[in-house]
Design a protein around this motif. Structure first.
Motif, short mmCIF file in Angstrom:
data_model
loop_
_atom_site.label_atom_id
_atom_site.label_comp_id
_atom_site.label_asym_id
_atom_site.label_seq_id
_atom_site.Cartn_x
_atom_site.Cartn_y
_atom_site.Cartn_z
N ALA A 1 -36.73 -98.54 29.80
CA ALA A 1 -35.92 -97.57 30.54
C ALA A 1 -36.69 -96.99 31.70
O ALA A 1 -36.15 -96.79 32.80
N ARG B 1 -34.49 -95.24 34.48
CA ARG B 1 -33.62 -94.45 33.60
C ARG B 1 -34.45 -93.34 32.97
O ARG B 1 -34.84 -93.41 31.80
N SER C 1 -28.56 -90.23 25.72
CA SER C 1 -28.62 -90.63 27.12
C SER C 1 -27.25 -90.53 27.78
O SER C 1 -26.23 -90.69 27.11
N GLU D 1 -26.88 -94.45 32.09
CA GLU D 1 -28.18 -95.04 31.78
C GLU D 1 -28.19 -95.85 30.50
O GLU D 1 -29.23 -96.42 30.15
#
Length: 320
Positions: A46, A51, A183, A187
């Motif tokens: 991520a 992200r 999240s 994302e």
């Protein structure tokens, strides 16, 4: 012809000493370790793909999870000093020794990555710690399966081939569930992909293990272990379907799917634990597979003798 004798044990007593492990301690140790290890891998992915919210959430959850995993293990051991004693030597042939050292290295790296991200300080150190945790994450997620399979408990030992894949798939399911729950929808694309992959791997490995185990597979289909495994299958299917169809559009659906996946992973660990305990109580799960292996070896030996010492297909023994 004399009929084959029905299996009995000495006064009906178990032939194995019962494991002294407590369900919540050890199943929690399995579950939280898998969540932490797979979470570190997803967190690094991520971070590399831009992200930040997902990365921060997974770093934090992994640090908390590995601390909880170590606490559950130490609580089951009874005294913290017993965990420290396992670090006095490094024994590569012992899964417990390797796992203790692995946790001792992975835990600080995971904690440093989370602290640096939350505080915004020492970003280079935080990235290096996160990368180290990601490298160790798969081993943290899988080594507990090797630890269980290294025992004499039939439900675990006989599944030594597939159990690591079950645990890795379950760990990916848990980490993706955590990512979906924490999240934003913008994302959570990688988490949705990981949810599908983890669920598929876990369920495929469980089915393959049950097919190969024969008689021992009963403990994964019946009793307490069977109930937990069926709950895990239902929850993982619901969570994966929600992740694939709704989680990309609805924050509520993403959260619900994530919680279902987390619960599915926890149920898998409880199912595996209780299946192993049940298999250690009934002597037939220990003795009958041993007799079957002995019978196969005798048959293969007879075929090798009739072949004049030549190798027969599938025979790995040296020629006579």
């Amino acid at each position: 012809m004399v009929p084959e004798a029905e299996f009995t044990s000495y006064y009906g007593r178990p032939v194995l000493n019962q494991p002294a492990w407590q369900p919540l301690n050890i199943a929690g140790y399995f579950f939280l370790g898998g969540l932490a290890g797979a979470g570190s891998v997803l967190a690094t992915g991520a971070e590399l793909t831009g992200r930040p919210v997902m990365a921060r959430a997974l770093k934090t959850s992994s640090a908390v999870a590995v601390a909880g995993s170590a606490a559950a293990l130490i609580h089951d051991l009874g005294r913290p000093g017993r965990f420290a004693n396992m670090l006095r030597v490094f024994k590569p042939t012992s899964p417990m020794s390797v796992g203790s050292w692995l946790l001792s290295v992975y835990g600080p790296a995971c904690g440093a990555a989370a602290l640096c991200d939350l505080s915004g300080r020492l970003p280079r150190l935080g990235r290096a710690a996160g990368a180290g945790a990601a490298l160790l994450g798969p081993a943290v997620a899988a080594y507990t399966a090797v630890l269980a399979a290294d025992t004499a408990v039939p439900g675990w030992h006989e599944g030594y081939r597939e159990l690591p894949f079950v645990f890795v798939g379950s760990a990916a399911t848990a980490a993706s569930g955590m990512a979906l729950a924490m999240s934003p929808t913008a994302e959570n694309g990688p988490a949705r992909t990981a949810a599908l992959a983890g669920t598929a791997l876990e369920n495929a490995a469980v089915k393959a293990m049950e097919r190969r185990l024969g008689l021992v597979a009963e403990v994964y289909r019946t009793g307490t272990g069977g109930r937990w495994m069926r709950a895990a299958e239902t929850l993982s299917a619901a969570g994966a379907a929600g992740a694939a169809l709704l989680a990309g559009r609805s924050r509520v659906a993403a959260g619900a799917s994530g919680l279902a996946l987390l619960a599915a992973s926890a149920c898998t660990r409880l199912g595996v634990f209780h299946a192993g305990i049940e298999s250690s109580k009934d002597p037939k799960y220990t003795v009958v597979p041993q007799r079957e292996r002995l019978r196969r070896r005798e048959q293969e030996g007879g075929l090798a003798g009739r072949s004049g010492g030549r190798r027969i297909p599938g025979d790995r023994s040296p020629p006579a």
